[in-house]
Write an enzyme that holds these catalytic residues in place. Structure first.
Site, mmCIF file in Angstrom:
data_model
loop_
_atom_site.group_PDB
_atom_site.id
_atom_site.type_symbol
_atom_site.label_atom_id
_atom_site.label_comp_id
_atom_site.label_asym_id
_atom_site.label_seq_id
_atom_site.Cartn_x
_atom_site.Cartn_y
_atom_site.Cartn_z
ATOM 1 N N TYR A 86 -5.789 -13.191 -16.537
ATOM 2 C CA TYR A 86 -4.431 -13.493 -16.956
ATOM 3 C C TYR A 86 -4.320 -14.899 -17.527
ATOM 4 O O TYR A 86 -4.673 -15.857 -16.875
ATOM 5 C CB TYR A 86 -3.459 -13.362 -15.767
ATOM 6 C CG TYR A 86 -2.087 -13.802 -16.162
ATOM 7 C CD1 TYR A 86 -1.259 -12.939 -16.867
ATOM 8 C CD2 TYR A 86 -1.640 -15.085 -15.899
ATOM 9 C CE1 TYR A 86 -0.019 -13.339 -17.284
ATOM 10 C CE2 TYR A 86 -0.396 -15.496 -16.313
ATOM 11 C CZ TYR A 86 0.407 -14.627 -17.005
ATOM 12 O OH TYR A 86 1.631 -15.032 -17.426
ATOM 13 N N LYS B 105 1.312 -14.141 -21.768
ATOM 14 C CA LYS B 105 1.861 -12.906 -22.302
ATOM 15 C C LYS B 105 1.493 -12.750 -23.758
ATOM 16 O O LYS B 105 1.377 -13.716 -24.492
ATOM 17 C CB LYS B 105 3.380 -13.011 -22.191
ATOM 18 C CG LYS B 105 4.089 -11.739 -21.850
ATOM 19 C CD LYS B 105 3.720 -11.156 -20.521
ATOM 20 C CE LYS B 105 3.466 -12.182 -19.464
ATOM 21 N NZ LYS B 105 4.336 -13.280 -19.456
ATOM 22 N N ASP C 85 1.736 -19.350 -28.034
ATOM 23 C CA ASP C 85 2.422 -20.166 -27.036
ATOM 24 C C ASP C 85 1.470 -21.307 -26.734
ATOM 25 O O ASP C 85 0.402 -21.094 -26.164
ATOM 26 C CB ASP C 85 2.687 -19.304 -25.794
ATOM 27 C CG ASP C 85 3.202 -20.102 -24.600
ATOM 28 O OD1 ASP C 85 3.265 -21.342 -24.690
ATOM 29 O OD2 ASP C 85 3.530 -19.472 -23.579
HETATM 30 C C1 F6R Z 1 4.932 -16.453 -18.869
HETATM 31 C C2 F6R Z 1 5.832 -15.754 -17.975
HETATM 32 C C3 F6R Z 1 6.224 -16.344 -16.696
HETATM 33 C C4 F6R Z 1 5.084 -16.801 -15.808
HETATM 34 C C5 F6R Z 1 5.628 -17.333 -14.469
HETATM 35 C C6 F6R Z 1 4.572 -17.872 -13.554
HETATM 36 O O1 F6R Z 1 5.080 -16.051 -20.184
HETATM 37 O O2 F6R Z 1 6.280 -14.714 -18.288
HETATM 38 O O3 F6R Z 1 7.046 -15.420 -16.015
HETATM 39 O O4 F6R Z 1 4.188 -15.756 -15.582
HETATM 40 O O5 F6R Z 1 6.552 -18.366 -14.731
HETATM 41 O O6 F6R Z 1 3.830 -18.832 -14.223
HETATM 42 P P1 F6R Z 1 2.705 -19.743 -13.535
HETATM 43 O O7 F6R Z 1 1.729 -18.813 -12.860
HETATM 44 O O8 F6R Z 1 2.101 -20.488 -14.678
HETATM 45 O O9 F6R Z 1 3.405 -20.627 -12.550
HETATM 46 MG MG MG Z 2 4.264 -19.249 -21.756
HETATM 47 MG MG MG Z 3 5.994 -16.338 -24.524
#
Ligand code: F6R
Ligand code: MG
Ligand code: MG
Length: 368
Positions: free
Chosen positions: A230, A233, A13
């Site tokens: 973190y 994913k 990603d």
């Molecule tokens: C990423 C994912 C999303 C993010 C969420 C918060 O693959 O699964 O659910 O974790 O959108 O993202 P941030 O912390 O970057 O705002």
């Molecule tokens: Mg992502």
């Molecule tokens: Mg992804």
């Protein structure tokens, strides 16, 4: 014996459009350009650039074997070039899965996920590339067990003499960094003790006991653990060979007709159904999900990728999608409660330490 062929899938990603929901077409274009350059053409027999959610999967065929530095470098350079485009467009999380500044011989441990397998192409070689978003490598444990060990899913285990001996499962312990193999059907119960805990034990590969040939391989990196914090994913990919002594295409797809619960929805901290979708539907937007999987089928022809066939576009998977949506509604009702929200040690986001610190003086000992 013919010349060996390697199928390599390397995924990353390197920027989402919009948020974490899909890949911008300019990134796909850039990846195609990179893999079509003269230098790349000399290395590859064929390639296909595929996406699922916010992930780019580079599907490549070549004769350089697994863990080949030149192939891994090509993938790294491709993702680096895509990151430049992602930065220009200010896409979300540009370059997030490239954990190092420079390439050092193998993309393993550097962020991208890798699944690759070397074999001699059979007279006809049908393969399926599964790619999932908003989940983790252990998400393949349940379907791989169904495909290669469950006779109620795969009748070939019962009635095909070439499959009747069963399969060997290579399991990786992602926390302790160890490997252990199990043969099925004899060691099925031992296998299940481990793979029923998919956050830690993952099926890395499956082999035919009749021929010793490799039938499947998955990506098993855990990005969040590698980075020690973190950063996204570890969305997984899986390569499965089908037919002629291996599960039929339909036996390989059948587990997905009954969506199972996987970890990785919203902030990597929720569990939800893995919804099988067509390629066009692979853009998770509801609560950043639900987690989804696409299946691209190819016939290999001297290393050429003849395809893809969009295997979950079949209306026969409509009911699975409906069930997944019902399960999604049910799980969402629970809001921030387990088991929708993952257990404390599985969450990729948590405010617990800060809240604990803030409230530490309000805690009193219980007298009994
Ligand atoms: C990423 C994912 C999303 C993010 C969420 C918060 O693959 O699964 O659910 O974790 O959108 O993202 P941030 O912390 O970057 O705002
Ligand atoms: Mg992502
Ligand atoms: Mg992804």
């Amino acid at each position: 014996m013919g010349e060996k062929l390697t199928v390599t899938v390397i995924k990353a990603d390197v920027g989402g459009w919009v948020g974490h929901s899909s890949v911008h077409p300019d990134l796909i274009e850039r990846a195609r350009e990179m893999l079509s350059r003269r230098e790349a053409k000399d290395l590859l027999l064929d390639f296909y650039v595929a996406t699922v959610g916010d992930d780019i999967n580079l599907i490549m065929t070549h004769r350089h074997g697994v863990d080949s530095e030149v192939i891994h470098r090509l993938a790294w350079d491709t993702f680096t070039a895509c990151t430049e485009v992602a930065k220009e467009l200010k896409l979300y999380g540009a370059g997030q899965d490239l954990l190092a500044d420079t390439f050092s011989g193998n993309v393993k441990g550097m962020g991208p996920g890798v699944a690759e397998m070397e074999f001699v192409e059979r007279p006809s070689e049908p393969i399926v590339i599964f790619m999932a978003d908003k989940t983790e490598p252990g998400a393949w444990n349940w379907p791989l067990f169904k495909m290669f060990a469950d006779p109620f899913n795969t009748v070939g285990l019962v009635i095909d003499p070439k499959m009747h001996q069963g399969f060997r499962f290579e399991v990786h312990d992602l926390i302790e960094h160890r490997r252990v193999d199990f043969v099925c059907p004899e060691e099925m119960y031992d296998l299940l003790v481990f793979i029923g805990a998919p956050g830690r034990f993952c099926i890395k590969a499956v082999y035919s006991r009749e021929t010793g040939e490799q039938a499947a391989v998955s990506t098993t990196q855990r990005l969040n653990l590698m980075a020690g914090r973190y950063i996204g994913k570890d969305d997984p990919a899986l390569i499965v060979r089908c037919q002629s002594g291996l599960p039929a295409l339909g036996e390989v797809l059948e587990p997905f007709a009954n969506p199972h619960l996987v970890s990785g929805w919203m902030r990597g901290s929720h569990s939800g159904p893995l919804m099988p979708v067509s390629y066009r539907q692979a853009t998770p937007t509801r609560f950043d999900g639900p987690p989804r999987v696409v299946a691209l089928g190819f016939q290999l022809c001297d290393g050429k990728l003849i395809g893809p066939q969009d295997l979950f576009a079949d209306p026969a998977f409509d009911r699975a999608r409906e069930l997944a949506l019902e399960v999604a509604d049910y799980m969402r009702h629970l809001g921030p409660f387990e088991p929708h929200r993952l257990h404390l040690d599985e969450m990729e986001y948590t405010t617990l330490p800060q809240v604990m610190e803030k409230l530490k003086d309000r805690f009193t000992e219980l007298s009994e």
